[in-house]
Design a protein around this motif. Structure first.
Motif, PDB file in Angstrom:
ATOM      1  N   VAL A  83       1.044  -1.310  -0.011  1.00 38.83           N
ATOM      2  CA  VAL A  83      -0.126  -0.234   0.022  1.00 38.83           C
ATOM      3  C   VAL A  83       0.799   1.366   0.047  1.00 38.83           C
ATOM      4  N   GLY A  96      -5.173   2.496   5.138  1.00 38.07           N
ATOM      5  CA  GLY A  96      -4.115   1.738   4.350  1.00 38.07           C
ATOM      6  C   GLY A  96      -3.478   0.313   5.252  1.00 38.07           C
ATOM      7  N   LEU A  97      -3.380   0.865   6.592  1.00 39.93           N
ATOM      8  CA  LEU A  97      -2.851  -0.509   7.312  1.00 39.93           C
ATOM      9  C   LEU A  97      -3.854  -1.648   7.493  1.00 39.93           C
ATOM     10  N   ILE A 129       6.358  -0.983   7.572  1.00 40.47           N
ATOM     11  CA  ILE A 129       6.246   0.449   7.456  1.00 40.47           C
ATOM     12  C   ILE A 129       7.376   1.167   7.063  1.00 40.47           C
ATOM     13  N   LEU A 163      -3.597  -4.241   4.337  1.00 40.16           N
ATOM     14  CA  LEU A 163      -2.270  -4.857   4.019  1.00 40.16           C
ATOM     15  C   LEU A 163      -2.626  -6.323   4.309  1.00 40.16           C
ATOM     16  N   ARG A 202       3.794  -4.453   2.880  1.00 36.83           N
ATOM     17  CA  ARG A 202       4.703  -3.313   2.830  1.00 36.83           C
ATOM     18  C   ARG A 202       3.899  -1.955   2.787  1.00 36.83           C
ATOM     19  N   TYR A 203       4.097  -1.016   3.698  1.00 39.54           N
ATOM     20  CA  TYR A 203       3.280   0.310   3.592  1.00 39.54           C
ATOM     21  C   TYR A 203       4.293   1.414   3.299  1.00 39.54           C
ATOM     22  N   ILE A 256       4.277  -6.597   9.212  1.00 37.75           N
ATOM     23  CA  ILE A 256       4.089  -5.694   8.373  1.00 37.75           C
ATOM     24  C   ILE A 256       5.252  -4.760   8.337  1.00 37.75           C
ATOM     25  N   GLU A 269       0.935   5.415   0.654  1.00 37.38           N
ATOM     26  CA  GLU A 269      -0.069   6.471   1.031  1.00 37.38           C
ATOM     27  C   GLU A 269       0.543   7.666   0.370  1.00 37.38           C
TER      28      GLU A 269
END
Ligand SMILES: [Zn+2]
Ligand SMILES: [Zn+2]
Length: 363
Positions: free
Chosen positions: A252, A265-266, A301, A269, A274-275, A299, A254
């Motif tokens: 994702v 967004g979190l 970030i 996932l 991966r953000y 996850i 942002e």
């Protein structure tokens, strides 16, 4: 001496003023560029309203430039990636660059962290700001020659958004075969959509507004688009889970610049997702989140601020590869004379333009 005009910013919420100036002949490490295209960036809107702080004195700004080399110092032989440059060549630049000396420039080449960077540029001395007729660049500036056959419009159409997206991709790592969700359909979101497509993403979904921009995301290869105003957060999550066999998105991005996007967004996932946080870069924004959720799903970030100097050339490559095919030039919906720079920034601020540019000296 060249007669020039420059836009000067004195303080937040004060009108911009167009001043007559003179630009001296370049020194051996410098070159003078006649500015043909200066992009308006979302950060220019932030600057005018004071989100980026107040300058100590009057400054020049504009950080997305395309122009023609007018005169060139003896030591300037190549651009920052080694292409030969000469008078008459077109270049794309983002002011500032890498001094090569400070702790940031000895490591990552992230433009913006350089401790010797002077930006925005104090008015009165030659500088690389784009909102002026003639800009003075030097060997530390991030600049890249635009090859023949690549239009200036296709390079400026994304402005700093394309190198920003390419830098975020670098920080995310390989995304081939992944399901990507992009939050935001501004220039960075649209650039990211295209970059995801060009880098082998399996599916790309874009969340944003207005429809005009989402249509462009579709043109850049988005498999799904979600209008923020026409869908609820729950609906978007349900559709994305459906698209990914219930797993969620692998990646994702942002690019919305709105703190509400983070929580949404979190929760889009997949495990091992991966953000990248790209759009939330100014002001302050707080949100609460559950770190156990991040841990339990493995996850990652990553923040991605500014841009890697090398991606200036990367952006020119994308324009060369895909600019004609995808009609990048069509993104430029509004053009303004130099004296109308403030109107151009206000136009972008109201969301009327896809890309607004200032044309300081014509083609
Ligand atoms: Zn920018
Ligand atoms: Zn430095």
């Amino acid at each position: 001496m060249i007669r020039s005009k420059a836009i000067v910013f004195a303080a937040p919420r004060r009108p911009l003023v167009c001043h007559d100036t003179t630009v001296p002949e370049p020194g051996p490490d410098q070159f003078v560029v006649r500015v043909t295209h200066a992009g308006i960036c979302g950060s220019d809107v932030h600057r005018l309203i004071g989100d980026l702080g107040a300058p100590a004195g009057p400054v020049c700004f504009g950080h997305e430039g395309v122009g023609v080399i007018e005169s060139i110092g003896a030591n300037v032989k190549t651009d920052r990636v080694g292409n030969p440059v000469a008078k008459g060549n077109r270049i794309y630049w983002v002011p500032g660059g890498s001094c090569g000396q400070c702790r940031f420039c000895r490591g990552e080449k992230t433009l913006g962290f350089c401790q010797n960077r002077v930006w925005p540029a104090p008015f009165g001395a030659p500088n690389a700001a784009a909102f002026q007729e003639f800009a003075t660049l030097d060997l530390t500036t991030s600049f890249c020659r635009i090859p023949d056959g690549v239009t200036s419009d296709s390079v400026i159409a994304f402005g700093c958004a394309m190198p920003t997206a390419l830098t975020a991709l670098q920080r995310l790592g390989d995304i081939s075969g992944t399901n990507v969700v992009i939050q935001g359909s501004g220039p960075v979101g649209l650039a990211m959509c295209l970059v995801a497509r060009l880098n082998g993403a399996a599916q790309v979904a874009v969340i944003g507004d207005p429809v005009l921009r989402l249509d462009i995301a579709r043109r850049f290869g988005a498999d799904a688009i979600f209008s923020l105003s026409d869908t609820t957060r729950e609906e978007r999550r349900a559709r994305i889970l459906e698209m990914t066999d219930g797993a969620g998105a692998n990646v994702v991005v942002e690019a919305a610049g709105r703190v509400e996007a983070f929580d949404e967004g979190l929760h889009l996932l997949a495990h091992y997702g991966r953000y990248a946080i790209v759009g939330l870069y100014s002001g302050s924004a707080t949100t609460s989140f559950n770190p156990v959720y991040v841990n339990n799903r493995n996850i990652r970030i990553v923040g991605s601020m500014y841009l890697d100097m090398r991606e200036i050339a990367g952006a020119v490559d994308v324009a060369a590869q895909a600019g004609a095919k995808y009609g990048f030039g069509d993104l430029i919906t509004h053009r303004f004379a130099l004296e109308q720079t403030e109107d151009a920034i206000n136009c972008a601020s109201r969301g009327e333009s896809i890309k607004a540019i200032v044309v300081p000296s014509g083609e």
